[in-house]
Scaffold this motif. Structure first.
Motif, PDB file in Angstrom:
ATOM      1  N   VAL A   2       1.146  -1.285   0.108  1.00  0.00           N
ATOM      2  CA  VAL A   2       0.211   0.230   0.207  1.00  0.00           C
ATOM      3  C   VAL A   2       0.761   1.431   0.248  1.00  0.00           C
ATOM      4  O   VAL A   2       1.341   1.324   0.570  1.00  0.00           O
ATOM      5  N   LEU A   4       0.916   5.163   0.819  1.00  0.00           N
ATOM      6  CA  LEU A   4      -0.093   6.578   1.348  1.00  0.00           C
ATOM      7  C   LEU A   4       1.183   8.042   0.655  1.00  0.00           C
ATOM      8  O   LEU A   4       2.003   7.827   0.712  1.00  0.00           O
ATOM      9  N   CYS A  22      -5.124  11.844   2.660  1.00  0.00           N
ATOM     10  CA  CYS A  22      -4.676  10.827   2.001  1.00  0.00           C
ATOM     11  C   CYS A  22      -5.408  10.062   1.299  1.00  0.00           C
ATOM     12  O   CYS A  22      -5.988   9.511   0.694  1.00  0.00           O
ATOM     13  N   ALA A  24      -4.496   6.797  -0.313  1.00  0.00           N
ATOM     14  CA  ALA A  24      -4.287   5.342  -0.706  1.00  0.00           C
ATOM     15  C   ALA A  24      -4.062   3.980  -2.554  1.00  0.00           C
ATOM     16  O   ALA A  24      -5.064   4.826  -2.477  1.00  0.00           O
ATOM     17  N   MET A  33      -8.251   3.542   8.806  1.00  0.00           N
ATOM     18  CA  MET A  33      -7.541   3.839   8.133  1.00  0.00           C
ATOM     19  C   MET A  33      -7.281   5.185   9.261  1.00  0.00           C
ATOM     20  O   MET A  33      -8.369   5.815   9.808  1.00  0.00           O
ATOM     21  N   ASN A  75     -10.193   5.331  -2.349  1.00  0.00           N
ATOM     22  CA  ASN A  75      -9.564   4.920  -1.417  1.00  0.00           C
ATOM     23  C   ASN A  75      -8.744   6.396  -0.704  1.00  0.00           C
ATOM     24  O   ASN A  75      -7.516   6.410  -0.438  1.00  0.00           O
ATOM     25  N   THR A  96      -2.401   2.715   7.748  1.00  0.00           N
ATOM     26  CA  THR A  96      -3.392   2.194   7.581  1.00  0.00           C
ATOM     27  C   THR A  96      -2.204   0.483   8.263  1.00  0.00           C
ATOM     28  O   THR A  96      -0.850   0.904   8.011  1.00  0.00           O
ATOM     29  N   TYR A 103       1.454   0.575   7.492  1.00  0.00           N
ATOM     30  CA  TYR A 103       1.815   1.432   6.844  1.00  0.00           C
ATOM     31  C   TYR A 103       1.330   2.905   6.717  1.00  0.00           C
ATOM     32  O   TYR A 103       0.666   2.927   7.585  1.00  0.00           O
TER      33      TYR A 103
END
Length: 114
Positions: A2, A4, A22, A24, A33, A75, A96, A103
């Motif tokens: 992932v 970010l 943010c 993702a 998150m 996301n 997350t 991440y």
């Protein structure tokens, strides 16, 4: 995996507002998150979190001033920060956890002047 990416930090006067974003990428399903912050000389703390279903959790120091929200189709998670105080000055990072792996984004600086 992932990735970010945060945006939206900056310098604002006390009482002002900022909105952090943010985004993702890399996974089609991300559950909870959150936004964390770390001020100089202090430990990192959870500011707010939100589940995929929209359940939220806030640190007591920001409750009533900050609002976390998300767009699952994109996301992306947002942090609307109102009535900012000098003590909100910190590096804000998005987080997350996916399948047991944490991440983090690169962080964005928020500075509130008095």
């Amino acid at each position: 995996q992932v990735h970010l990416v945060e945006s939206g930090g900056g310098l604002v006067q006390a009482g002002g507002s900022l909105r952090l974003s943010c985004a993702a990428s890399g996974s089609i399903f991300i559950n909870a998150m959150g936004w964390y912050r770390q001020a100089p000389g202090k430990q990192r703390e959870l500011v707010a979190s939100i589940t995929r279903g929209g359940s939220t959790n806030y640190a007591g120091s920001v409750k009533g001033r900050f609002t976390i929200s998300r767009d699952n189709a994109r996301n992306t998670v947002y942090l609307q920060m109102n009535s900012l105080k000098p003590e909100d000055t910190a590096v804000y990072s998005c987080h997350t956890n996916l399948f047991g792996t944490d991440y983090w984004g690169q962080g964005t600086q928020v500075t509130v002047s008095s």
